[in-house]
Design a protein around this motif. Structure first.
Motif, PDB file in Angstrom:
ATOM      1  N   ALA A   1     -20.056  19.905 -46.015  1.00 38.12           N
ATOM      2  CA  ALA A   1     -18.774  19.327 -46.427  1.00 38.12           C
ATOM      3  C   ALA A   1     -17.948  18.979 -45.202  1.00 38.12           C
ATOM      4  O   ALA A   1     -17.349  17.904 -45.110  1.00 38.12           O
ATOM      5  N   LEU A   2     -17.931  19.896 -44.261  1.00 42.11           N
ATOM      6  CA  LEU A   2     -17.197  19.669 -43.024  1.00 42.11           C
ATOM      7  C   LEU A   2     -17.685  18.398 -42.350  1.00 42.11           C
ATOM      8  O   LEU A   2     -16.887  17.565 -41.883  1.00 42.11           O
ATOM      9  N   THR A   3     -18.995  18.237 -42.297  1.00 40.69           N
ATOM     10  CA  THR A   3     -19.566  17.058 -41.661  1.00 40.69           C
ATOM     11  C   THR A   3     -19.145  15.786 -42.386  1.00 40.69           C
ATOM     12  O   THR A   3     -18.733  14.796 -41.753  1.00 40.69           O
ATOM     13  N   LEU A   4     -19.168  15.819 -43.702  1.00 40.94           N
ATOM     14  CA  LEU A   4     -18.845  14.618 -44.463  1.00 40.94           C
ATOM     15  C   LEU A   4     -17.359  14.261 -44.368  1.00 40.94           C
ATOM     16  O   LEU A   4     -16.994  13.108 -44.119  1.00 40.94           O
ATOM     17  N   VAL A   5     -16.518  15.243 -44.538  1.00 41.03           N
ATOM     18  CA  VAL A   5     -15.079  14.972 -44.499  1.00 41.03           C
ATOM     19  C   VAL A   5     -14.650  14.600 -43.083  1.00 41.03           C
ATOM     20  O   VAL A   5     -13.813  13.717 -42.873  1.00 41.03           O
ATOM     21  N   SER A   6     -15.237  15.265 -42.109  1.00 41.00           N
ATOM     22  CA  SER A   6     -14.993  14.907 -40.704  1.00 41.00           C
ATOM     23  C   SER A   6     -15.343  13.446 -40.472  1.00 41.00           C
ATOM     24  O   SER A   6     -14.585  12.702 -39.837  1.00 41.00           O
ATOM     25  N   ALA A   7     -16.495  13.065 -40.968  1.00 41.62           N
ATOM     26  CA  ALA A   7     -16.933  11.680 -40.776  1.00 41.62           C
ATOM     27  C   ALA A   7     -15.932  10.720 -41.385  1.00 41.62           C
ATOM     28  O   ALA A   7     -15.608   9.675 -40.817  1.00 41.62           O
TER      29      ALA A   7
ATOM     30  N   TYR B   1     -16.285  13.101 -33.462  1.00 38.47           N
ATOM     31  CA  TYR B   1     -15.332  13.779 -32.569  1.00 38.47           C
ATOM     32  C   TYR B   1     -13.911  13.676 -33.107  1.00 38.47           C
ATOM     33  O   TYR B   1     -13.192  14.678 -33.238  1.00 38.47           O
ATOM     34  N   GLN B   2     -13.478  12.450 -33.443  1.00 38.30           N
ATOM     35  CA  GLN B   2     -12.119  12.283 -33.940  1.00 38.30           C
ATOM     36  C   GLN B   2     -11.936  13.042 -35.252  1.00 38.30           C
ATOM     37  O   GLN B   2     -10.898  13.654 -35.495  1.00 38.30           O
ATOM     38  N   GLY B   3     -12.956  12.994 -36.089  1.00 40.65           N
ATOM     39  CA  GLY B   3     -12.853  13.694 -37.362  1.00 40.65           C
ATOM     40  C   GLY B   3     -12.738  15.193 -37.190  1.00 40.65           C
ATOM     41  O   GLY B   3     -11.887  15.845 -37.802  1.00 40.65           O
ATOM     42  N   MET B   4     -13.566  15.765 -36.324  1.00 37.99           N
ATOM     43  CA  MET B   4     -13.509  17.215 -36.189  1.00 37.99           C
ATOM     44  C   MET B   4     -12.242  17.645 -35.465  1.00 37.99           C
ATOM     45  O   MET B   4     -11.688  18.719 -35.737  1.00 37.99           O
ATOM     46  N   SER B   5     -11.738  16.799 -34.577  1.00 39.56           N
ATOM     47  CA  SER B   5     -10.466  17.120 -33.926  1.00 39.56           C
ATOM     48  C   SER B   5      -9.348  17.160 -34.950  1.00 39.56           C
ATOM     49  O   SER B   5      -8.511  18.071 -34.958  1.00 39.56           O
TER      50      SER B   5
END
Lengths: 194, 194, 194, 194
Positions: B152-158, A159-163
């Motif tokens: 990529a979005l998932t990894l960088v978000s994480a 959540y924090q990452g996607m925000s």
DNA sequence: AATGAATGAGGATTCATTCAT
DNA sequence: GATGAATGAATCCTCATTCAT
């Protein structure tokens, strides 16, 4: 409405204004005058309710925690913990436009507060995030999953990452895509499974 | 070393100092005097190299981007894209103590820059993050995975999420736990699989 | 071209640039860097030719005085002093667009210099104006008019006044109208008349 | 006297101080601290009344316009427009010592303001001068003179010109001589004549 | 309780002038 | 002579906080 009530209403107006403006402009960019104006309270009067700017930041944090509590209380009415978590994610995605413009209120406040030498308020921002972690872990636990704290960490981190990415790239669609993935992930979890 | 060389070295020293101090104290909490002192340059002289504080922020961002490029260039030497991604994660986890104290440099700068009315620098922070997204997506693509951008979005978000939590809760162990999970996740991906 | 010539050419370039830029931007608004750039001379080098900014102002004043001398020398070739004065007025009116944008070079410099505590340069601006007064008085004297100094005062006053109004109101036509009147006035004067 | 009254008095004190000091030292040579000291107001407090230095300049201009209005209102009580114009000239001449030291307040401000890139205040200075032109033209019109605007231009030009010369040459007597001439000129005008 | 006003400690920026090569 | 770089004093402006009524 008597004096007492009017006063407490003013306090509430200041708190709400602080929560809003601090989220939008950040702590350092926000002046007391900004908050006072937004709350329609004379500047000099602010100090009757809050002795320092930090106390207003604290009040704003408390306000965000209250919002979170409100949300989790509502979700708690759902019988299935998996549905509760899915409800949480849906609430996040619903806020995507705001997130694109200003990020997660608690997350961005935490980032700013961390940059301070004095760590008092810093801890309070952490506490709000911890509260979210705890509630989330409880749902995973109720689902019978092993290592529920780790799962909570993964979900809240996501959540924090996607925000942050949504905000940094000004692209609310990021929250749609990641939200969809998280919902599918929840669905894929078998109760008590590995 | 002649004047020219010494001067360009001074510029470099200022850039490095800016990158460090802005990461530690944030933009708003950092004064030009802070950066000047750290670089051992007289305040007035800073303006010979950077016309405004914003230009120093920009230089700091460029420095962080350069660090990122350096890292990805090194990883590019590995033959297996999966190993490259695992190397990226390991680099992140290795920085956990710094992350606990100050968060991800680019991520926290992006958060602060977003709070400004003027969006010039804001975009530059986003560009650094996008660069990381692109490199990551390229690895997933090379692995033959579908929807590499989403992965990529998932990894960088994480990464951004765990950095923020680690920082907010001042707990570097969070990066160990999430890092381990991400490594396992990478291992679980079958080439070209769904 | 030898060293000596090149150097003096540089000095001349700086003087010309100073005269131009100081007229356009005023003394206080003009930096040494402005003048150096306009003259295409490195800033550090300016000090080889002029020890202080004030010396540049002085050189600019001298330049304006030289322009004036050039003009009066040319007019002196006319046989009739009345024609000389009319030539002077026509020269003023021809400059009306410049006057509308920046006023009379000497007049505006004099105004700025007067605001200083130190009156050194102040006097030099006055001297340029006095030179114009003297030349003008000489023409009236040659015309046989009584009180030629007073007539000169009237004419030069009119010039400074119309320059200031033209500049303040950004209306070059003011100089046309006043110029026409002054020419008629000169024509109306009978030699030696009262 | 209550807070309100004392505050507005302070504003007035600042305005008067600004009008005086800006006239004496010019805009660029005057610091906010100068004005604050003159008005006996702490520097920080100035900003409660005027948000920028430019606003103080504006206030000073307004003050000068008010002085002008006061003068013309007083002169308007005279039945004969010719006497009004003569009164105006006499008022100018009475100020000759001040003019010798600092020039015409509005004229010198206009000169300085013109040197700026931003033309906002520039226009305001022009407006004050135009006001004087308009009043003067009205008197000539009432006298039945043809082309009253041109006559006004001549008279106001003469005033600005003699103020500048008086100032540049530091010779108040110039205003005596030119003033005498202007009074005679007014006397020589026949009502409605050419 | 309420409020307009006051205060002063910074902080970014500019620039004439000087210096070292 | 030439030049990029260095220096530091000065200036405008902001704002949290306090005060007087």
């Amino acid at each position: 409405m008597d004096r007492r009530a009017r006063a407490s209403q003013k306090r509430q107006r200041l708190t709400a204004a602080a929560a809003r403006v601090l989220h939008e402009q950040g702590i350092e960019r926000t002046t007391l005058a900004d908050i006072a104006r937004e709350a329609d309270v004379p500047v000099g009067n602010v100090y009757y309710y809050f002795k320092t700017k930090d106390e207003l930041v604290q009040a704003a944090l408390a306000e965000h925690r209250a919002h979170l509590d409100e949300l989790t209380r509502a979700l708690d009415r759902l019988p299935d913990p998996r549905d509760r978590l899915k409800g949480l994610i849906e609430a996040w995605v619903a806020q995507r436009e705001t997130a694109a413009r200003h990020g997660c209120p608690t997350g961005t406040l935490a980032v700013e507060l961390d940059k301070r030498a004095d760590g008092t308020l810093d801890a309070e921002a952490g506490a709000v995030i911890r509260r979210l972690l705890d509630w989330t872990a409880a749902q995973f636990r109720e689902l019978g999953r092993p290592a529920p704290e780790d799962l909570a960490l993964t979900l809240v981190s996501a959540y924090q990452g996607m925000s942050l990415l949504t905000n940094a790239l000004r692209d609310p669609d990021i929250m749609n895509r990641e939200g969809t993935r998280l919902l599918r992930w929840l669905d894929s979890l078998e109760p008590g499974g590995g």
